[in-house]
Design a protein around this motif. Sequence first.
Motif, PDB file in Angstrom:
ATOM      1  N   GLN A  74      46.398 -13.549  70.989  1.00 41.86           N
ATOM      2  CA  GLN A  74      46.854 -14.223  72.209  1.00 41.86           C
ATOM      3  C   GLN A  74      47.994 -13.462  72.892  1.00 41.86           C
ATOM      4  OE1 GLN A  74      45.072 -16.927  73.488  1.00 41.86           O
ATOM      5  NE2 GLN A  74      46.217 -16.318  75.297  1.00 41.86           N
ATOM      6  N   PRO A  75      48.978 -12.927  72.148  1.00 40.88           N
ATOM      7  CA  PRO A  75      50.017 -12.136  72.824  1.00 40.88           C
ATOM      8  C   PRO A  75      49.436 -10.898  73.550  1.00 40.88           C
ATOM      9  CG  PRO A  75      50.796 -12.790  70.666  1.00 40.88           C
ATOM     10  CD  PRO A  75      49.337 -13.167  70.730  1.00 40.88           C
ATOM     11  N   GLN A  76      48.424 -10.271  72.966  1.00 38.47           N
ATOM     12  CA  GLN A  76      47.800  -9.130  73.637  1.00 38.47           C
ATOM     13  C   GLN A  76      47.113  -9.574  74.921  1.00 38.47           C
ATOM     14  OE1 GLN A  76      45.214  -7.717  70.548  1.00 38.47           O
ATOM     15  NE2 GLN A  76      46.780  -6.402  69.640  1.00 38.47           N
ATOM     16  N   THR A 177      45.025  -1.447  76.348  1.00 33.76           N
ATOM     17  CA  THR A 177      45.691  -0.468  75.480  1.00 33.76           C
ATOM     18  C   THR A 177      47.202  -0.640  75.554  1.00 33.76           C
ATOM     19  OG1 THR A 177      43.874   1.096  75.682  1.00 33.76           O
ATOM     20  CG2 THR A 177      46.012   2.002  75.036  1.00 33.76           C
ATOM     21  N   LEU A 178      47.733  -0.774  76.772  1.00 32.19           N
ATOM     22  CA  LEU A 178      49.173  -1.004  76.923  1.00 32.19           C
ATOM     23  C   LEU A 178      49.600  -2.312  76.256  1.00 32.19           C
ATOM     24  CD1 LEU A 178      49.787   0.141  80.607  1.00 32.19           C
ATOM     25  CD2 LEU A 178      50.753   1.165  78.547  1.00 32.19           C
ATOM     26  N   ALA A 179      48.799  -3.345  76.433  1.00 31.97           N
ATOM     27  CA  ALA A 179      49.131  -4.643  75.834  1.00 31.97           C
ATOM     28  C   ALA A 179      49.152  -4.544  74.313  1.00 31.97           C
ATOM     29  CB  ALA A 179      48.130  -5.700  76.276  1.00 31.97           C
ATOM     30  N   ARG A 184      52.427  -4.650  69.680  1.00 29.03           N
ATOM     31  CA  ARG A 184      52.676  -4.042  68.366  1.00 29.03           C
ATOM     32  C   ARG A 184      54.142  -3.669  68.252  1.00 29.03           C
ATOM     33  NH1 ARG A 184      49.946   1.206  67.861  1.00 29.03           N
ATOM     34  NH2 ARG A 184      48.162  -0.002  68.548  1.00 29.03           N
ATOM     35  N   THR A 185      54.711  -3.101  69.320  1.00 30.39           N
ATOM     36  CA  THR A 185      56.124  -2.720  69.353  1.00 30.39           C
ATOM     37  C   THR A 185      56.993  -3.966  69.223  1.00 30.39           C
ATOM     38  OG1 THR A 185      55.594  -0.847  70.745  1.00 30.39           O
ATOM     39  CG2 THR A 185      57.896  -1.555  70.728  1.00 30.39           C
TER      40      THR A 185
END
Length: 190
Positions: A74-76, A177-179, A184-185
């Motif tokens: 969900q955060p992605q 990809t950015l998400a 992840r960061t």
Amino acid sequence: MARARHRTTAHPTASAGTHVVPTGVYWGLFAAWAVNDAEELLTMAPWSRTAVPRLKARFPRVPDAVWNRMEVTQPQVNTAIGLMALLMAAAAADGARTEGRSAFFRTVLTGFGLHGVVHLAQSAAYRGLTPGVATSPTVVIPYSLWALSHLRRAGLPPASRALGLALLPVATGTVHTLARRLTRTTKRAA
């Protein structure tokens, strides 16, 4: 007063008496996108959790790396949709600023309409509901056809369908990809 004049002024390159493009054509892009992505916001992460195992069983030769990228949290999803919002808002604003003459606006509009067709094709291939499919035939495709018809009547041809279709996976892939990297960061920092 100036705003009303903007809405009723014919396109600068059009001859007198030609079609006037409603302001809703430009800002409608962002509104239609927001409706479609609200559906995706609610359905994408849960769908990916159940769909990936089903697809893995159906297509066992596809490498696990492909399936791993398809499953999203969900955060992605939230981050990807936020990033796409920036692109769609910029395209809508550029369309309004240029009264539809912007190649950027017309390319994003064309790609957005084609993305609605892609949602329908994905559901057909999946043999079930996929995120974004409910609002594709009810919002995305009707809005896109309406907007493109107004632009055509004003003498503004749509962008190349091939270009719009080619840029669709680039834009989608980039925001996802950015998400993935941003979330992840964020996880590591927490």
